[in-house]
Write a protein that holds these residues in place. Sequence first.
Motif, short mmCIF file in Angstrom:
data_model
loop_
_atom_site.label_atom_id
_atom_site.label_comp_id
_atom_site.label_asym_id
_atom_site.label_seq_id
_atom_site.Cartn_x
_atom_site.Cartn_y
_atom_site.Cartn_z
N PHE A 80 0.83 -1.07 -0.07
CA PHE A 80 0.06 0.13 0.14
C PHE A 80 0.94 1.27 0.08
N PHE A 81 0.63 2.31 -1.12
CA PHE A 81 1.72 3.27 -1.17
C PHE A 81 0.77 4.54 -1.34
N SER A 82 0.19 5.20 -0.42
CA SER A 82 -0.39 6.27 -0.25
C SER A 82 -0.62 7.09 1.14
N ARG A 83 -1.38 7.95 1.42
CA ARG A 83 -1.75 8.56 2.72
C ARG A 83 -2.31 7.54 3.72
N ILE A 84 -1.76 7.59 4.87
CA ILE A 84 -2.30 6.83 5.82
C ILE A 84 -3.57 7.44 6.41
N ASP A 117 -3.12 10.66 9.36
CA ASP A 117 -4.25 10.44 10.31
C ASP A 117 -3.51 9.69 11.55
N ASN A 118 -3.22 10.57 12.62
CA ASN A 118 -2.53 9.83 13.56
C ASN A 118 -3.48 8.67 14.28
N ASP A 119 -4.73 8.89 14.40
CA ASP A 119 -5.59 7.93 14.87
C ASP A 119 -5.44 6.58 14.30
N LEU A 120 -5.43 6.44 13.04
CA LEU A 120 -5.52 5.29 12.12
C LEU A 120 -4.14 4.66 12.24
N GLU A 121 -2.95 5.52 12.29
CA GLU A 121 -1.78 5.05 12.19
C GLU A 121 -1.53 4.31 13.83
N LEU A 122 -2.10 4.85 14.76
CA LEU A 122 -1.84 4.23 16.24
C LEU A 122 -2.86 2.81 16.46
N LYS A 123 -3.86 3.00 15.50
CA LYS A 123 -4.69 1.69 15.67
C LYS A 123 -4.15 0.61 14.98
N ILE A 124 -3.52 0.79 13.86
CA ILE A 124 -2.89 -0.17 13.28
C ILE A 124 -1.75 -0.67 13.94
N LYS A 125 -0.89 0.28 14.44
CA LYS A 125 0.30 -0.15 15.34
C LYS A 125 -0.21 -1.16 16.55
N ILE A 128 -3.34 -4.28 14.85
CA ILE A 128 -2.79 -4.93 13.76
C ILE A 128 -1.51 -5.66 13.41
N ILE A 129 -0.49 -4.83 13.82
CA ILE A 129 0.76 -5.28 13.69
C ILE A 129 1.02 -6.37 14.78
N PRO A 130 0.74 -6.18 16.15
CA PRO A 130 1.28 -7.12 16.92
C PRO A 130 0.37 -8.36 16.84
N ILE A 131 -0.56 -8.71 16.07
CA ILE A 131 -1.08 -9.98 15.81
C ILE A 131 -0.84 -10.41 14.34
N SER A 132 0.06 -9.94 13.65
CA SER A 132 0.21 -10.10 12.35
C SER A 132 1.43 -11.27 12.24
N SER A 133 2.22 -11.58 13.18
CA SER A 133 3.21 -12.56 13.16
C SER A 133 4.43 -11.80 12.15
N ASN A 134 4.40 -10.78 12.32
CA ASN A 134 5.70 -10.13 11.56
C ASN A 134 5.21 -10.00 10.24
N MET A 138 4.58 -1.17 8.69
CA MET A 138 4.10 0.11 8.27
C MET A 138 5.19 1.03 8.45
N ARG A 139 5.69 1.79 7.40
CA ARG A 139 6.62 2.98 7.44
C ARG A 139 6.05 4.22 7.12
N SER A 140 6.22 5.31 7.69
CA SER A 140 5.77 6.80 7.31
C SER A 140 7.16 7.47 7.07
N ASP A 141 8.32 6.94 7.01
CA ASP A 141 9.56 7.73 6.93
C ASP A 141 10.23 7.14 5.56
N ILE A 142 9.33 6.63 4.69
CA ILE A 142 10.02 6.17 3.53
C ILE A 142 9.30 6.92 2.42
N SER A 143 9.84 7.59 1.56
CA SER A 143 9.17 8.50 0.40
C SER A 143 10.15 8.39 -0.86
#
Length: 260
Positions: A80-84, A117-125, A128-134, A138-143
Motif C-alpha cells: 500500500f503506497f498512499s496516505r495513511i 491520520d494519527n489515530d489510524l496510524e496508532l490503531k494499526i500499530k 494489527i501489527i502485534p497480531i500479524s506475526s511479523n 508500516m513505514r511513514s519515513d520512506i518516500s
Amino acid sequence: MFFSCKKILIKASCLIYGTQEEIDNSIKTGLTLPETKIIANPVSYSDFELLCSAEKYADRQNLAKLFNEESLEENLVLTFFSRINYKKGLWDLCLSFLECLKKHNNIKLLIIGLRDDNDLELKIKDEIIPISSNNVVMRSDISGIQAKYLLASSDLFVLPSYQEGFSTAVVEAMSLQVPVLLSRNCNMSFLETLNAGIITDVDAKAISNGIDKFVGLSAVQRKGLADEAFDWITKNASPSTVAFKLDELYNQKVKNYKLT
C-alpha cells in the motif's frame, strides 16, 4: 467549492478527464458538460525512464530486511503506497489481510504512507501489527525514490480507496510493471476488462476476495496483469503520448475558436 466552480466549468470549450468513470461521476452531480476528452495524467518526465526500467533496481533484499527476513523468495508482498487515511481504505485492507493470512501464510503487507491520520496510524500499530506475526510492516519515513524501489520489488500494489481521482500512485505502480488491486472508486475499472488489474468493491470481504484471487494466480498470470497494465501506460500515460494529445486538442480548439 464544486458549485462555485460550476459556472466556470460549463463555459469551458472542453473538459479533460483521466477516465470515463470520472466523466460519469461528474454527470451524476447534475453538471451539464461541454465537450469532454479523456487524457490520462502522465508519469513525470524525470521518472518515466527509471520507472519503465524497474528490473534495473528492484531490490528484493531490501524489502526482506523490512520484515526481518533473510529472503522473500517464497512470499508475496502486497504494498500500500498512499496516505495513511481511512479514506484510502487502509483499515479495510488491514482487516482483509489478516483474514487472508489465515489461508495464505506466504503473504506480507507493506504499508508505505505519508502521515495523515494519527489515530489510524496508532490503531494499526496497536491492533494489527502485534497480531500479524511479523507479516505487516508500516513505514511513514520512506518516500521518493526509496519508496519506488520497494514498490518495484513488490508483487502487488493495493489501493482500495473510498474516493480517488486519477491516482499518480496507481500510474507509477503500473509503470513499474507491478500488478494492481484497486477499488472501483479509483475510477479505473476498465483495467479489469483489459485483464490489466483486479478491481474490487470497498469492503473488507471484497478486498479479501481480491487478494485471494491474486494469490491463486500463477506467476505467468500475474506477469500478464502487469504486462497489460504497462501496455496501457505506454499507450496512454507516457509523457510523449500525453503531450501529443494535449497539443492536438489545443490546436483543434484554437483553429475552431470564434471571437464573440
